[in-house]
Scaffold this active site. Structure first.
Site, PDB file in Angstrom:
ATOM      1  N   CYS A 279      12.029   0.279   7.608  1.00  0.00           N
ATOM      2  CA  CYS A 279      10.808   0.034   6.967  1.00  0.00           C
ATOM      3  C   CYS A 279      10.839  -0.626   5.578  1.00  0.00           C
ATOM      4  CB  CYS A 279       9.675   1.005   7.292  1.00  0.00           C
ATOM      5  SG  CYS A 279       8.156   0.639   6.284  1.00  0.00           S
ATOM      6  N   HIS A 306      10.224  -3.465   9.975  1.00  0.00           N
ATOM      7  CA  HIS A 306       8.877  -3.500   9.347  1.00  0.00           C
ATOM      8  C   HIS A 306       8.939  -4.348   8.050  1.00  0.00           C
ATOM      9  CE1 HIS A 306       6.616   0.378  10.934  1.00  0.00           C
ATOM     10  NE2 HIS A 306       6.960  -0.507  12.054  1.00  0.00           N
ATOM     11  N   ASP A 347       3.632  -5.923   8.005  1.00  0.00           N
ATOM     12  CA  ASP A 347       3.074  -4.740   7.715  1.00  0.00           C
ATOM     13  C   ASP A 347       2.188  -4.737   6.281  1.00  0.00           C
ATOM     14  OD1 ASP A 347       2.418  -1.757   8.273  1.00  0.00           O
ATOM     15  OD2 ASP A 347       4.407  -1.303   7.624  1.00  0.00           O
ATOM     16  N   HIS A 348       1.203  -3.869   6.375  1.00  0.00           N
ATOM     17  CA  HIS A 348       0.416  -3.708   4.975  1.00  0.00           C
ATOM     18  C   HIS A 348       0.065  -4.924   4.087  1.00  0.00           C
ATOM     19  CE1 HIS A 348       1.712   0.484   4.826  1.00  0.00           C
ATOM     20  NE2 HIS A 348       1.130   0.488   6.042  1.00  0.00           N
TER      21      HIS A 348
END
Ligand code: DNO
Length: 390
Positions: A279, A306, A347-348
């Site tokens: 990540c 990620h 992601d995000h």
């Protein structure tokens, strides 16, 4: 890399049909309706797999098969919980689902203080304000000795910048963000229905009295050693998610934050099925981590990526940065070259173009993630193209 997308199951407002249209190849999901610690039966696993496959997609990654707190702090029920975990893994393996993400963070799955931090262009992002987090810790949670966890400058910001603008409503919002909104959908310990989340949270923190980083490392190695035979039998790749943010918080031990931590858990159980979720976002929340270098170093033990990146500030705050950040391009280049088939999800991403009205889980917008997936797909195509020209 395989383009995957985190989908929260049949109740997700984003449908599998929508995902096919935007180039998603594989689904990242979990059996969110099964309480932490219970076995994922073959029947439930197959139901989810069939549903995904009926939409022309595949179930590429489990995120997460949750590791119960009692496994992390070594409570008396841990061996039974590990047996259940092994059974769930075997059922996944039999169904051909072979990448399993989990985390070993005590209590808190991830932390942010603001879910809609405004950007100049009208979009918004997730944000972590260290001084607001310290305010939560010292004045709301009232953790004994909390002040000692923060430097003088952070304590000054708490007193001069945060405390004066905190009233009951702002405090309730902060609690809702830190304990409920960020956790409810991923962390089986906390539910949106909890009437007193702060009390609940305090009792969870109490479980870790006397557990330091060394003890937590031992407990992680114990868990990994116990499950490796099942992973070997079914060729399942376990991939631990780094701690988010990648630093010590709330006096809890955190053991997947940096190069030395990653090396330590890989060395503790030297089996290729013991691997990492790279990540980039979590690792980049700590300015001391050289994320592109970590990607190069650990590509061989990375089973899931990620794609996101943070911009940390000298005062300890950080926000999610653009997916076009050069550090993320370097990370994508590394995995595209070294691990071409590894599953990757964005992601995000920001809230944009009406996402904010949809009530998506925090960090999991549709338009924002679609744009981010477009950006990362473009990088991948460029990298593949230039490789084939060499
Ligand atoms: C937050 C996520 C985490 C992650 C888990 C993995 O958005 O990155 O909730 O899924 O920590 O176990």
């Amino acid at each position: 890399m395989e383009k995957t997308w985190r989908w929260f199951g049949p109740n997700d407002k984003i449908t599998l049909d929508m995902l096919r249209q935007i180039g998603v190849e594989g689904i990242v999901t979990a059996l969110h309706h099964i309480p932490n610690g219970e076995v994922w039966t073959a029947e439930e696993v197959n139901k989810m797999k069939d549903l995904i496959e009926s939409h022309g997609l595949r179930w590429s990654v489990v995120e997460s098969l949750p590791v119960c707190e009692a496994i992390k702090y070594a409570g008396p029920e841990r061996d039974q919980l590990i047996e259940n975990y092994k059974e769930s893994l075997a059922n996944l393996g039999r169904a051909g689902v072979k990448t399993v993400c989990y985390n070993f963070m005590p209590v808190l799955d991830w932390a942010r203080t603001d879910l809609e931090y405004p950007n100049p262009d009208g979009t918004s992002n997730l944000y972590f304000n260290l001084a607001e987090f310290a305010y939560f810790d010292i004045h709301i949670l009232k953790r004994p000795g909390a002040e000692a966890s923060y430097d003088a400058e952070t304590l000054r910001r708490v007193a001069e910048e945060v405390a004066p603008r905190m009233d009951a409503e702002a405090e309730a919002r902060l609690v809702d963000t830190i304990i409920v909104k960020t956790q409810g959908f991923v962390n089986g310990n906390i539910s949106e229905q909890d009437l007193n989340p702060v009390e609940k949270f305090r009792s969870l923190l109490d479980l870790y009295k006397g557990i330091d980083a060394e003890k937590l490392r031992e407990n992680m190695a114990y868990f990994l050693r116990a499950i490796m035979p099942v992973c070997d039998e079914w060729d399942i790749n376990m991939c631990v998610h780094p701690d988010d943010p990648a630093m010590q918080i709330l006096g809890l031990p955190r053991i997947v934050t940096c190069d030395a931590d990653i090396q330590a858990f890989l060395d503790a159980v030297p089996n290729p099925h013991n691997g990492l979720t790279f990540c980039a976002g979590s690792l980049s929340s700590n300015a001391a981590n050289d994320v592109p270098a970590l990607a190069k170093k650990y590509a061989g033990r990375t089973h899931f990526v990620h794609a996101r990146i943070c911009a940390p500030k000298p005062n300890g705050d950080f926000k999610e940065a653009s997916h076009l950040d050069p550090r993320l391009i370097e990370v994508v280049r590394t995995f595209e070259k070294e691990r071409p088939g590894v599953p990757m999800r964005v992601d995000h991403a920001p809230l944009m173009l009406g996402d904010e009205k949809m009530g998506y889980n925090a960090g999991y917008s549709f338009h924002g993630r679609m744009l981010a997936l477009g950006m990362v797909s473009g990088m991948m195509a460029a990298i593949q193209h230039s490789q084939s020209d060499c």
